[in-house]
Design a protein around this motif. Sequence first.
Motif, PDB file in Angstrom:
ATOM      1  N   SER A   1       3.358   8.777   8.081  1.00 27.27           N
ATOM      2  CA  SER A   1       4.715   8.851   9.058  1.00 27.27           C
ATOM      3  C   SER A   1       4.333   7.794  10.706  1.00 27.27           C
ATOM      4  CB  SER A   1       3.911  10.504   9.252  1.00 27.27           C
ATOM      5  OG  SER A   1       4.659  11.238   7.987  1.00 27.27           O
ATOM      6  N   ASP A   2       4.044   6.505  10.150  1.00 23.95           N
ATOM      7  CA  ASP A   2       3.682   5.973  11.073  1.00 23.95           C
ATOM      8  C   ASP A   2       4.942   5.530  11.436  1.00 23.95           C
ATOM      9  OD1 ASP A   2       3.492   3.553  13.093  1.00 23.95           O
ATOM     10  OD2 ASP A   2       1.567   3.089  12.011  1.00 23.95           O
ATOM     11  N   LEU A   3       5.643   5.599  12.947  1.00 18.66           N
ATOM     12  CA  LEU A   3       6.819   4.657  13.214  1.00 18.66           C
ATOM     13  C   LEU A   3       7.239   3.394  13.350  1.00 18.66           C
ATOM     14  CD1 LEU A   3       8.459   7.580  15.747  1.00 18.66           C
ATOM     15  CD2 LEU A   3       8.785   7.287  13.859  1.00 18.66           C
ATOM     16  N   ARG A   4       5.350   2.940  13.277  1.00 19.78           N
ATOM     17  CA  ARG A   4       5.622   1.329  13.582  1.00 19.78           C
ATOM     18  C   ARG A   4       6.125   1.205  11.811  1.00 19.78           C
ATOM     19  NH1 ARG A   4      -0.009   0.409  15.842  1.00 19.78           N
ATOM     20  NH2 ARG A   4      -0.372   1.942  14.147  1.00 19.78           N
ATOM     21  N   PHE A   5       5.939   2.027  11.012  1.00 16.41           N
ATOM     22  CA  PHE A   5       6.328   0.787   9.775  1.00 16.41           C
ATOM     23  C   PHE A   5       7.528   1.431   9.155  1.00 16.41           C
ATOM     24  CE2 PHE A   5       6.424   2.859   5.245  1.00 16.41           C
ATOM     25  CZ  PHE A   5       6.280   0.988   4.765  1.00 16.41           C
ATOM     26  N   LEU A   6       7.773   2.622   9.171  1.00 14.93           N
ATOM     27  CA  LEU A   6       8.908   3.482   9.026  1.00 14.93           C
ATOM     28  C   LEU A   6      10.289   2.576  10.102  1.00 14.93           C
ATOM     29  CD1 LEU A   6       7.893   6.914   8.938  1.00 14.93           C
ATOM     30  CD2 LEU A   6       8.398   5.894   6.741  1.00 14.93           C
ATOM     31  N   GLU A   7      10.307   2.931  10.871  1.00 17.10           N
ATOM     32  CA  GLU A   7      11.200   1.948  11.382  1.00 17.10           C
ATOM     33  C   GLU A   7      11.736   0.554  11.496  1.00 17.10           C
ATOM     34  OE1 GLU A   7      10.049   1.984  15.793  1.00 17.10           O
ATOM     35  OE2 GLU A   7      11.085   4.123  15.902  1.00 17.10           O
ATOM     36  N   GLN A   8      10.848   0.156  10.505  1.00 22.68           N
ATOM     37  CA  GLN A   8      11.461  -1.440   9.622  1.00 22.68           C
ATOM     38  C   GLN A   8      13.284  -0.876   9.053  1.00 22.68           C
ATOM     39  OE1 GLN A   8       7.654  -3.775   8.372  1.00 22.68           O
ATOM     40  NE2 GLN A   8       7.436  -1.936   8.391  1.00 22.68           N
ATOM     41  N   PHE A   9      12.626   0.359   8.299  1.00 22.62           N
ATOM     42  CA  PHE A   9      13.819   0.214   7.254  1.00 22.62           C
ATOM     43  C   PHE A   9      14.797   1.126   7.471  1.00 22.62           C
ATOM     44  CE2 PHE A   9       9.260   0.769   5.728  1.00 22.62           C
ATOM     45  CZ  PHE A   9       9.160  -0.828   4.872  1.00 22.62           C
TER      46      PHE A   9
ATOM     47  N   ASP B   1       0.867  -1.251  -0.043  1.00 23.07           N
ATOM     48  CA  ASP B   1       0.239   0.126   0.045  1.00 23.07           C
ATOM     49  C   ASP B   1       0.815   1.429  -0.224  1.00 23.07           C
ATOM     50  OD1 ASP B   1      -1.923   2.072   1.197  1.00 23.07           O
ATOM     51  OD2 ASP B   1      -3.264   0.790   1.340  1.00 23.07           O
ATOM     52  N   ILE B   2       1.101   1.555  -1.183  1.00 21.78           N
ATOM     53  CA  ILE B   2       1.857   3.651  -1.485  1.00 21.78           C
ATOM     54  C   ILE B   2       1.824   4.267   0.549  1.00 21.78           C
ATOM     55  CG2 ILE B   2      -0.028   3.984  -2.835  1.00 21.78           C
ATOM     56  CD1 ILE B   2       2.541   5.283  -4.332  1.00 21.78           C
ATOM     57  N   ARG B   3       0.232   4.054   0.482  1.00 25.58           N
ATOM     58  CA  ARG B   3      -0.331   5.452   1.114  1.00 25.58           C
ATOM     59  C   ARG B   3       0.775   5.714   2.903  1.00 25.58           C
ATOM     60  NH1 ARG B   3      -6.591   4.434   0.619  1.00 25.58           N
ATOM     61  NH2 ARG B   3      -5.187   2.643   0.694  1.00 25.58           N
ATOM     62  N   LEU B   4       1.230   4.080   2.900  1.00 20.09           N
ATOM     63  CA  LEU B   4       2.544   3.763   4.051  1.00 20.09           C
ATOM     64  C   LEU B   4       3.104   4.619   3.769  1.00 20.09           C
ATOM     65  CD1 LEU B   4       1.628  -0.129   3.954  1.00 20.09           C
ATOM     66  CD2 LEU B   4       0.638   1.204   5.776  1.00 20.09           C
ATOM     67  N   PHE B   5       3.902   5.344   3.051  1.00 24.25           N
ATOM     68  CA  PHE B   5       5.168   5.861   3.371  1.00 24.25           C
ATOM     69  C   PHE B   5       4.680   7.053   3.513  1.00 24.25           C
ATOM     70  CE2 PHE B   5       5.693   2.737  -0.677  1.00 24.25           C
ATOM     71  CZ  PHE B   5       7.129   2.256   0.200  1.00 24.25           C
ATOM     72  N   TYR B   6       3.705   7.869   3.688  1.00 22.21           N
ATOM     73  CA  TYR B   6       3.591   9.067   4.103  1.00 22.21           C
ATOM     74  C   TYR B   6       2.667   8.917   5.111  1.00 22.21           C
ATOM     75  CZ  TYR B   6       5.139  10.052  -0.681  1.00 22.21           C
ATOM     76  OH  TYR B   6       6.340  10.036  -2.135  1.00 22.21           O
TER      77      TYR B   6
END
Length: 340
Positions: free
Chosen positions: A332-340, A325-330
């Motif tokens: 700003s949910d740290l649980r998502f972003l911290e994976q990378f 889901d492309i929307r995840l990139f924008y």
Amino acid sequence: MTDASSLTTEALAAIGRAPSEDDLARIDQEYLGRKNGQVSRLLSNIAQLLPAEKASLGKAANEAKRAIEAALAARRAELETARLADLAETEAIDITFPGPPPERGHIHVLTQVRRQIETVLESLGYQVELGPEVETEWYNFEALNIAEGHPARENWDSFYFSKELLLRAHTSPVQIRAMQRIKEPPIYIITPGRCYRRDPPEATRLPYFSQVEGLAVDKGLTVGDMKGTLLYMIQSLYGRDRKVRVRPSYFPFTEPSFEFDVSCGICGGIGCKSCRHKGWLEVGGCGMVHPQVLRSGGIDPTQWNGYAWGFGIERMAMLKHDVDDIRLFYESDLRFLEQF
Ligand SMILES: [Zn+2]
């Protein structure tokens, strides 16, 4: 009857041993209390004494009182000194003690992917070119061989500020600006940047996204050169086992035009759920630069030719990290972003 001197000895011993201010207060009361204090009681039977005895007992009682008062004051001072010393020890602030480390962030996954793409293409001699996000109709459409009334304009439903100005729908205007600025080929550039289209946000598209386009203008370039460049880029980003294929397509600014796909990294091209059993994943578009586009950039198409390609950075990041889901990139949910 206890005499004054033994009372004094007893009191001083108790004071010397007293461990706290409270104990001293109790001892004070016990010996010097006005009604029932031991020193006061010493004088309780004084009425029955002879005058000479009265005087000597009074004097002894006063001396006892003064000695006990002095001992109490000395012991209080001693306890206070000890208390302060203890406080200095236990509540001292050690300014050399290291504080808690500040939390550190890291580069956003889209920026990571963009930088990787830039690094790979810079290693092939491409240079990064940037351009304005607010463009004129001419750079966004006409110069790219998409004249007014061209049916392909529907593919780039844009945000307009006025009849002439709009938010660029792709980074292709930067190609025109680069050709106009550099003038003399060979030209090898990439154009990373933000684009805008009037698409409602959903799992595969957003009204704003990032593109990277590449443009090569030189003598005698072929579709093979283009495909080799794309293959090198894809293998550098996704691994040496990946393959690239091109399929005929249509874009106004390239002729011939192609879509390019990368082989599925999960099934290796056999077909699986991830690639919807096709074995391939769509990445972007490419083709040989249309002569009209070279002319817009001030380049003579009888002397030079070129190839170009473009894709979404979000799409590349989705393929690289299996994000659906492309929307995840924008968000700003740290649980998502911290994976990378
Ligand atoms: Zn697959």
